[in-house]
Design an enzyme around this catalytic site. Structure first.
Site, PDB file in Angstrom:
ATOM      1  N   GLU A 145      50.684  40.658  46.568  1.00  0.00           N
ATOM      2  CA  GLU A 145      51.574  39.479  46.579  1.00  0.00           C
ATOM      3  C   GLU A 145      52.033  39.097  45.181  1.00  0.00           C
ATOM      4  OE1 GLU A 145      48.966  39.175  50.279  1.00  0.00           O
ATOM      5  OE2 GLU A 145      48.626  39.606  48.142  1.00  0.00           O
ATOM      6  N   PHE A 192      40.075  30.024  59.294  1.00  0.00           N
ATOM      7  CA  PHE A 192      40.142  31.361  58.706  1.00  0.00           C
ATOM      8  C   PHE A 192      41.435  31.522  57.894  1.00  0.00           C
ATOM      9  CE2 PHE A 192      41.489  35.871  59.157  1.00  0.00           C
ATOM     10  CZ  PHE A 192      40.490  36.431  58.365  1.00  0.00           C
ATOM     11  N   GLN A 193      41.286  32.001  56.693  1.00  0.00           N
ATOM     12  CA  GLN A 193      42.395  32.223  55.758  1.00  0.00           C
ATOM     13  C   GLN A 193      43.201  30.944  55.509  1.00  0.00           C
ATOM     14  OE1 GLN A 193      44.650  35.791  56.910  1.00  0.00           O
ATOM     15  NE2 GLN A 193      43.304  37.005  55.580  1.00  0.00           N
ATOM     16  N   LYS A 196      51.770  28.165  61.185  1.00  0.00           N
ATOM     17  CA  LYS A 196      52.158  29.161  62.183  1.00  0.00           C
ATOM     18  C   LYS A 196      52.771  28.520  63.423  1.00  0.00           C
ATOM     19  CE  LYS A 196      50.510  33.417  64.348  1.00  0.00           C
ATOM     20  NZ  LYS A 196      49.354  34.350  64.471  1.00  0.00           N
ATOM     21  N   MET A 219      46.551  43.352  21.490  1.00  0.00           N
ATOM     22  CA  MET A 219      46.744  42.087  20.787  1.00  0.00           C
ATOM     23  C   MET A 219      45.411  41.394  20.517  1.00  0.00           C
ATOM     24  SD  MET A 219      49.059  40.333  19.310  1.00  0.00           S
ATOM     25  CE  MET A 219      50.721  40.408  19.974  1.00  0.00           C
TER      26      MET A 219
END
Length: 592
Positions: A62, A124-125, A174, A485
């Site tokens: 993502e 969940f999630q 959803k 760096m």
């Protein structure tokens, strides 16, 4: 952005997912980077029903999708769009969202969310992504009613693209995606206090600026990314042409003025040119356009342009007098202000000696490097790439670190939107997915990611997206086996003590700084084997370590029909110079 279109009025019931996707079509979106999951499946199903209008590209992470959306926005000026599912999908977008906020990149980020009835139950999630992103978005929505979807999307694009652009988050439960209503794509926006019209400088302010320029004896233009956002590159070029004033650019502003022009002082700041920093230090007038006086530019802010008068023109009132007080602060669309200023401005009367002094500084203290080194230095590789490609109208993206600063120094940009850099947040892993987004919009253009091995590994999985989506991005990989760096700061300020900055196995002497230099290691001794990785994904790839082979290797990369990784062995002992240590002044500049 493409012209918005609205479908004919209908009395049919439409799902929230289809309303959202149709809204994307209405706003001219032709490409979305989206990774599916349980709570975004209805949105993905809707995307398949609109596949003739919108290309859905599946990134392999993502974050890659978020940076690819930025690649679209930064290279075209359109609003970039990305999508993820709830929970970890949404949190994987956070870095790209924060990056867009700091660099003022217009993005609409869509996330799936658990159904409204279980929000707050640790379903969940589930993550409260609006709360997570509250401080790093320009605006954000949790949509709880399908009747709001069309209006919310209209507002999201308006807010993302107007004024000082930025990212807008739209969180879609959803059940709202599945619910149906009769959509009104022209619903009135509901943004109390929001002003979409750009502020415009008043005539008396323009006259003040013109008068300050007329009187100046040592003026400098300090140009930032706001000029590119405002499409004001031609206007600032006209100002330089009319006044003869030298110009320096921030890392965000590169390309706004031709880097090859004699009045260009190139980049200023921590790793900017000696001559730009000296010029700003001695200027009696600093004309700051679309900038925010970032700490990497100013160093010790109270000493920055201490003896000069400051004109600051910016579209965001919050930036005026925030970091550095301005004598003439102007809240305005910088393009409008420059158009008006160019109508009346007259060149300063006595700046011939000043311009000559700036040109002498530039001649005496150019960006340079060790040309006698028998191998390939990073600077040589980038300069060679510039010589071979700048006439091909490429777009260059970069990761973050030494290679980023060397690219800013040694690749001379003559056009805006041809240089894409994660500047404010400094996000490693930006370069490859950003190039992916650019290539999706310009399929026949040369798009090159100049990257370091540390940055490249952060989103290396997007090589799969490049191959599967036929996006022929080229990667010039400057491989020094270290986090360069951080190593430079260890060498300069921490007695060279290596603190987890070597990227190879821990039993290698280099891990604790005891080796004799990985610049001498041959391909089989370097870790990882990037050519094998590239070919495993289906990309072209080659390794080069000899200076005499570099040009041919770059040409092979350019000519290759598909994505390609050129692994260039470079020494980790090189430092980006000049350097003004953080919080210091031009008087503390390190040159060698």
């Amino acid at each position: 952005m493409a012209t918005a279109t609205s479908p004919k009025t209908s009395t049919e019931l439409v799902s929230g997912a289809d309303i959202l996707v149709q809204s994307l079509v209405n706003h001219g979106v032709d490409t979305i980077f989206a990774y599916p999951g349980g709570c975004s499946m209805p949105l993905h199903q809707a995307l398949t029903r609109h596949s003739d209008k919108i290309r859905t590209i599946l990134p392999r992470h993502e974050q890659g999708g978020g940076f690819a959306a930025q690649g679209i926005a930064r290279s075209t000026g359109k609003v970039g769009v990305c999508m993820a599912t709830s929970g970890p999908g949404a949190t994987n977008l956070v870095t790209a969202i924060a990056d867009a906020k700091l660099d003022s990149v217009p993005m609409v980020c869509i996330t799936g969310q658990v159904p409204t009835k279980v929000i707050g139950s640790d379903a969940f999630q589930e993550t409260p992504i609006v709360e997570v992103c509250r401080g790093i978005t320009k605006h954000h929505y949790l949509v709880t009613d399908v009747n709001d979807v069309a209006r919310v999307m209209r507002e999201a694009f308006l807010v993302a693209a107007s004024g000082r652009p930025g990212p807008v988050l739209v969180d879609m439960p959803k059940d709202v995606q599945l619910d149906k209503c009769v959509p009104n794509y022209n619903a009135d926006i509901a943004l109390p206090g929001f002003e979409a019209e750009l502020p415009r400088a008043r005539p008396e302010q323009i006259k003040q600026v013109a008068a300050a320029i007329k009187r100046a004896k040592r003026p400098i233009i300090y140009a930032g990314g706001g000029l590119i956002t405002a499409n004001a590159s031609d206007d600032v070029r006209k100002l330089v042409e009319k006044t003869g004033i030298p110009i320096t650019m921030t890392v965000m502003g590169l390309g706004v003025y031709p880097g090859t022009d004699e009045l260009s002082l190139d980049m200023l700041g921590m790793h900017g040119s000696v001559y730009s920093n000296l010029a700003v230090d001695e200027a009696d007038l600093l004309i700051a356009l679309g900038v925010r006086f970032d700490d990497r530019v100013t160093g010790k802010v109270e000493e920055f342009c201490k003896h000069g008068k400051i004109v600051h023109i910016d579209v965001d009132a919050a930036e005026l007098n925030k970091n550095k007080p301005a004598h003439i602060p102007v809240c305005s669309d910088v393009k409008f202000a420059l158009e008006e200023l160019n109508k009346i401005v007259e060149p300063p009367e006595e700046i011939g000696d000043w311009v000559a002094k700036c040109k002498k500084w530039k001649a005496d203290e150019p960006f340079t490097y060790n040309k006698e080194y028998e191998g390939i230095t990073q600077q040589h590789a980038i300069h060679t790439l510039w010589e071979m490609t700048h006439q091909l109208d490429p777009v260059i993206t970069v990761g973050v670190g030494q290679h980023q600063m060397w690219a800013a120094q040694f690749y001379k940009f003559d056009k805006p939107r041809t240089w894409l850099s994660s500047s404010g947040l400094g996000t490693m892993g930006f370069g490859l997915p950003a190039a992916m987004g650019v290539q999706s919009q310009f399929p026949n253009r040369l798009v090159i990611d100049i990257d370091g091995d540390g940055s490249f590994l952060m989103n290396v999985q997007e090589l799969a997206t490049l191959v599967c989506e036929k996006l022929p991005v080229k990667v010039l990989l400057l491989n020094n086996q270290h986090l360069g760096m951080v190593v430079q700061w260890e060498d300069r300020f921490m007695q060279g003590n290596r603190a987890h900055t070597y990227l190879g196995p821990i039993d290698n002497p280099e891990w604790c700084g005891q080796g004799d230099g990985v610049g001498s290691l041959h391909q089989e001794e370097r870790y990882p084997h990037f050519v094998t990785i590239a070919k495993g994904f289906g990309c072209g790839g080659a390794y080069v370590e000899k200076k005499c082979d570099l040009e041919a290797a770059i040409q092979e990369m350019i000519d290759y029909d598909g994505p390609y990784v050129l692994d260039v062995a470079v020494p980790y002992q090189e430092h980006v110079l000049p350097m003004i240590p953080g919080g210091h002044t031009v008087k503390d500049m390190i040159k060698e």
